[in-house]
Scaffold this motif. Structure first.
Motif, PDB file in Angstrom:
ATOM      1  N   ARG A  76     -69.580  68.464   5.855  1.00 24.03           N
ATOM      2  CA  ARG A  76     -68.242  67.918   5.606  1.00 24.03           C
ATOM      3  C   ARG A  76     -67.275  68.327   6.715  1.00 24.03           C
ATOM      4  O   ARG A  76     -66.417  67.537   7.130  1.00 24.03           O
ATOM      5  CB  ARG A  76     -67.726  68.390   4.238  1.00 24.03           C
ATOM      6  CG  ARG A  76     -68.372  67.701   3.053  1.00 24.03           C
ATOM      7  CD  ARG A  76     -67.684  68.055   1.739  1.00 24.03           C
ATOM      8  NE  ARG A  76     -67.940  69.420   1.324  1.00 24.03           N
ATOM      9  CZ  ARG A  76     -68.946  69.796   0.540  1.00 24.03           C
ATOM     10  NH1 ARG A  76     -69.808  68.884   0.088  1.00 24.03           N
ATOM     11  NH2 ARG A  76     -69.118  71.060   0.197  1.00 24.03           N
ATOM     12  N   CYS A  77     -67.407  69.538   7.186  1.00 28.65           N
ATOM     13  CA  CYS A  77     -66.538  69.996   8.271  1.00 28.65           C
ATOM     14  C   CYS A  77     -66.801  69.220   9.556  1.00 28.65           C
ATOM     15  O   CYS A  77     -65.870  68.818  10.261  1.00 28.65           O
ATOM     16  CB  CYS A  77     -66.738  71.494   8.505  1.00 28.65           C
ATOM     17  SG  CYS A  77     -66.037  72.527   7.198  1.00 28.65           S
ATOM     18  N   ASN A  80     -65.248  65.786   9.371  1.00 29.12           N
ATOM     19  CA  ASN A  80     -63.783  65.766   9.366  1.00 29.12           C
ATOM     20  C   ASN A  80     -63.173  66.529  10.535  1.00 29.12           C
ATOM     21  O   ASN A  80     -61.969  66.830  10.521  1.00 29.12           O
ATOM     22  CB  ASN A  80     -63.260  66.338   8.045  1.00 29.12           C
ATOM     23  CG  ASN A  80     -63.545  65.426   6.868  1.00 29.12           C
ATOM     24  OD1 ASN A  80     -62.865  64.441   6.659  1.00 29.12           O
ATOM     25  ND2 ASN A  80     -64.592  65.765   6.106  1.00 29.12           N
ATOM     26  N   ILE A  82     -63.433  69.597  11.475  1.00 26.54           N
ATOM     27  CA  ILE A  82     -62.922  70.905  11.066  1.00 26.54           C
ATOM     28  C   ILE A  82     -63.855  71.971  11.631  1.00 26.54           C
ATOM     29  O   ILE A  82     -65.074  71.893  11.471  1.00 26.54           O
ATOM     30  CB  ILE A  82     -62.846  71.012   9.533  1.00 26.54           C
ATOM     31  CG1 ILE A  82     -61.825  70.008   8.987  1.00 26.54           C
ATOM     32  CG2 ILE A  82     -62.490  72.428   9.097  1.00 26.54           C
ATOM     33  CD1 ILE A  82     -61.884  69.826   7.486  1.00 26.54           C
ATOM     34  N   TYR A 107     -61.650  78.273   8.301  1.00 26.09           N
ATOM     35  CA  TYR A 107     -61.677  76.825   8.474  1.00 26.09           C
ATOM     36  C   TYR A 107     -60.468  76.460   9.329  1.00 26.09           C
ATOM     37  O   TYR A 107     -59.336  76.874   9.019  1.00 26.09           O
ATOM     38  CB  TYR A 107     -61.558  76.112   7.134  1.00 26.09           C
ATOM     39  CG  TYR A 107     -62.723  76.261   6.181  1.00 26.09           C
ATOM     40  CD1 TYR A 107     -63.577  75.182   5.921  1.00 26.09           C
ATOM     41  CD2 TYR A 107     -62.956  77.456   5.498  1.00 26.09           C
ATOM     42  CE1 TYR A 107     -64.622  75.292   5.014  1.00 26.09           C
ATOM     43  CE2 TYR A 107     -64.004  77.580   4.600  1.00 26.09           C
ATOM     44  CZ  TYR A 107     -64.833  76.501   4.361  1.00 26.09           C
ATOM     45  OH  TYR A 107     -65.868  76.612   3.466  1.00 26.09           O
ATOM     46  N   THR A 109     -58.373  73.303  11.416  1.00 25.75           N
ATOM     47  CA  THR A 109     -58.109  71.947  11.880  1.00 25.75           C
ATOM     48  C   THR A 109     -57.166  72.063  13.069  1.00 25.75           C
ATOM     49  O   THR A 109     -56.173  72.779  13.013  1.00 25.75           O
ATOM     50  CB  THR A 109     -57.435  71.099  10.786  1.00 25.75           C
ATOM     51  OG1 THR A 109     -58.292  71.063   9.645  1.00 25.75           O
ATOM     52  CG2 THR A 109     -57.207  69.677  11.259  1.00 25.75           C
ATOM     53  N   VAL A 181     -58.030  73.377   4.187  1.00 24.59           N
ATOM     54  CA  VAL A 181     -57.285  72.768   5.302  1.00 24.59           C
ATOM     55  C   VAL A 181     -57.199  71.254   5.174  1.00 24.59           C
ATOM     56  O   VAL A 181     -56.401  70.613   5.856  1.00 24.59           O
ATOM     57  CB  VAL A 181     -57.902  73.132   6.672  1.00 24.59           C
ATOM     58  CG1 VAL A 181     -57.710  74.605   6.975  1.00 24.59           C
ATOM     59  CG2 VAL A 181     -59.373  72.738   6.743  1.00 24.59           C
ATOM     60  N   ASP A 182     -57.996  70.678   4.297  1.00 25.10           N
ATOM     61  CA  ASP A 182     -57.943  69.240   4.066  1.00 25.10           C
ATOM     62  C   ASP A 182     -56.986  68.878   2.933  1.00 25.10           C
ATOM     63  O   ASP A 182     -56.911  67.722   2.529  1.00 25.10           O
ATOM     64  CB  ASP A 182     -59.342  68.701   3.750  1.00 25.10           C
ATOM     65  CG  ASP A 182     -59.971  69.371   2.530  1.00 25.10           C
ATOM     66  OD1 ASP A 182     -59.542  70.494   2.169  1.00 25.10           O
ATOM     67  OD2 ASP A 182     -60.886  68.778   1.940  1.00 25.10           O
ATOM     68  N   ARG A 183     -56.240  69.871   2.437  1.00 25.71           N
ATOM     69  CA  ARG A 183     -55.345  69.621   1.314  1.00 25.71           C
ATOM     70  C   ARG A 183     -54.012  70.316   1.589  1.00 25.71           C
ATOM     71  O   ARG A 183     -53.770  71.438   1.142  1.00 25.71           O
ATOM     72  CB  ARG A 183     -55.973  70.131   0.017  1.00 25.71           C
ATOM     73  CG  ARG A 183     -55.158  69.784  -1.226  1.00 25.71           C
ATOM     74  CD  ARG A 183     -55.971  69.999  -2.486  1.00 25.71           C
ATOM     75  NE  ARG A 183     -55.183  69.705  -3.674  1.00 25.71           N
ATOM     76  CZ  ARG A 183     -55.671  69.675  -4.902  1.00 25.71           C
ATOM     77  NH1 ARG A 183     -56.962  69.925  -5.109  1.00 25.71           N
ATOM     78  NH2 ARG A 183     -54.896  69.403  -5.936  1.00 25.71           N
ATOM     79  N   GLU A 194     -48.933  67.269  10.497  1.00 25.64           N
ATOM     80  CA  GLU A 194     -49.414  66.356  11.548  1.00 25.64           C
ATOM     81  C   GLU A 194     -48.760  66.672  12.883  1.00 25.64           C
ATOM     82  O   GLU A 194     -49.411  66.637  13.938  1.00 25.64           O
ATOM     83  CB  GLU A 194     -49.132  64.901  11.146  1.00 25.64           C
ATOM     84  CG  GLU A 194     -50.038  64.381  10.046  1.00 25.64           C
ATOM     85  CD  GLU A 194     -51.504  64.389  10.452  1.00 25.64           C
ATOM     86  OE1 GLU A 194     -51.796  64.091  11.639  1.00 25.64           O
ATOM     87  OE2 GLU A 194     -52.357  64.704   9.607  1.00 25.64           O
ATOM     88  N   LEU A 209     -63.134  73.751   1.544  1.00 25.08           N
ATOM     89  CA  LEU A 209     -62.499  72.438   1.521  1.00 25.08           C
ATOM     90  C   LEU A 209     -62.164  72.037   0.089  1.00 25.08           C
ATOM     91  O   LEU A 209     -62.886  72.370  -0.851  1.00 25.08           O
ATOM     92  CB  LEU A 209     -63.412  71.394   2.156  1.00 25.08           C
ATOM     93  CG  LEU A 209     -63.764  71.615   3.635  1.00 25.08           C
ATOM     94  CD1 LEU A 209     -64.638  70.473   4.138  1.00 25.08           C
ATOM     95  CD2 LEU A 209     -62.522  71.764   4.487  1.00 25.08           C
ATOM     96  N   ALA A 210     -61.052  71.315  -0.050  1.00 25.24           N
ATOM     97  CA  ALA A 210     -60.581  70.776  -1.336  1.00 25.24           C
ATOM     98  C   ALA A 210     -60.048  71.845  -2.281  1.00 25.24           C
ATOM     99  O   ALA A 210     -59.747  71.543  -3.438  1.00 25.24           O
ATOM    100  CB  ALA A 210     -61.676  69.961  -2.028  1.00 25.24           C
TER     101      ALA A 210
END
Length: 384
Positions: A76-77, A80, A82, A107, A109, A181-183, A194, A209-210
């Motif tokens: 998943r990383c 994405n 990550i 993690y 980003t 980091v995805d949330r 961003e 994640l999540a």
């Protein structure tokens, strides 16, 4: 199984956090070795589900639920963009590695190299005063222009203004999250996140994640904010607050702690005063911080302080506004006190204060007014 997959698998065991993880690694030598031990050998009793997970791992290895989750998390990383940094990785931030029981995995980003830049953490209250928000932005912009990266927690209030100040100073900034980091949390800072990434900064977390914004996650992330940084600037904070916890952690980690003093009437200044009494450096301008830590920026030119660049704002103000700024000074004042000190009519004073509030020079508090950061700059210009 490599070290990263074994570490992710061990951390996935129910009831295993960074503290117990490091106890196990210290006792057995590695995460993989710990996973091969009977549950009875662990320093504390595991929940029933964790004992079941561990037994399955020892029977099935890479086909177990733990290992399959770790491999899927890594995939998943990758999908994405990550980065996953293991604590033994050469790219793992050296300052963070020095703290007691650092995050086993990070993690990231954005640019992982942003975490190894000389950083100053800027933290404070979510419900800071206008003056506190102005100080957070101005100090951060100045420190970023001097060559420091700015680290904070992406929360509302001081954290958000610190990130914005770093961007305004054309510097890099790192946001440490209490979620995956995805949330991004809070959601209203998604656009700011961003901008951090677009400017070459990074979002970082030790959470999978999540991961949702659970209350217990945020004290854990505070040690990362201080651990990444050479020093920490406390802008405004109540005596009982997460920001004060971060400052205390910084002292325990042998980091420099700086605090901006405030009015004795402002409850958000009490945390800063408490830290100053307990060893924090009292700072009035960003130059105080640069003087203390600037030697670590070998070869980098230091920018003059924004608070030294008063921009002659005082002489350009109408006489009644200049008188009000001097009368306000450093403490909140009621309209009655201002009328007495300036000799002005209450109605005219309220009209002037309204204009000054719209110009960002003062802010209204329950029972009175006080100067914002911009107002304090104007005051400095008037009293020089």
């Amino acid at each position: 199984m490599d070290a990263l997959t074994a570490t992710l698998s061990l951390l996935r065991l129910e009831g295993i956090g960074p503290s117990l993880y490091w106890q196990l690694v210290e006792q057995f030598g590695s995460a993989e070795a710990a996973l091969r031990q009977p549950a009875t050998q662990f320093p504390r009793k595991l929940p029933a589900r964790a004992r079941s997970q561990l037994g399955e791992y020892q029977r099935l290895g890479c086909d177990s639920e733990l290992a399959q989750w770790a491999l899927a998390e890594r995939q998943r990383c990758v999908e994405n963009c990550i980065y996953l940094l293991h604590c033994d990785d050469e790219s793992y931030p050296s300052l963070l590695r020095q703290i007691e029981r650092p995050p086993p995995v990070l993690y990231i980003t954005g640019d992982p190299l942003a975490l190894s830049l000389p950083q100053i953490a800027v933290v404070g209250a979510r419900r800071a005063s206008r003056a506190g928000l102005d100080n957070a932005e101005a100090f951060s912009a100045d420190l970023a222009a001097a060559g420091f990266a700015i680290t904070s927690g992406l929360a509302l209030g001081v954290d958000a203004m610190a990130h914005k100040g770093a961007l305004r100073g054309a510097g890099k900034t790192t946001a440490v999250l209490g979620t995956g980091v995805d949330r991004v949390y809070p959601q209203r800072n998604a656009a700011l996140a961003e901008q951090i990434l677009e400017s070459g900064g990074a979002l970082v977390s030790e959470m999978p994640l999540a991961t949702a914004p659970e209350p217990g996650n945020f004290p854990r992330r505070n040690r990362i904010i201080s651990g990444l940084s050479l020093g920490i600037l406390l802008v405004e904070a109540a005596v009982r607050s997460g920001s004060l916890i971060t400052a205390r952690l910084a002292l325990e980690q042998n980091r420099e702690v700086f605090a901006i003093p405030g009015s004795v009437h402002n409850p958000m200044a009490r945390g800063c005063h408490h830290m100053i009494k307990n060893g924090a450096h009292l700072v009035e301008t960003s130059a105080d911080i640069v003087a203390e830590l600037g030697g670590l920026l070998s070869g980098m030119a230091q920018q003059p302080s924004l608070f030294e660049q008063v921009a002659d704002s005082g002489p350009n103000l109408p006489l009644e506004q200049r008188n009000l700024i001097v009368a306000l000074g450093g403490d909140p004042r009621s309209i009655e006190q201002l009328a007495r000190d300036t000799g002005g009519d209450t109605g005219e004073l309220m009209a002037s204060l309204l204009h000054m509030e719209l110009e960002g020079l003062v802010e209204q508090l329950p029972g009175g007014y006080q100067l914002t950061g911009s107002g304090a700059k104007a005051l400095a210009g008037l009293v020089e």
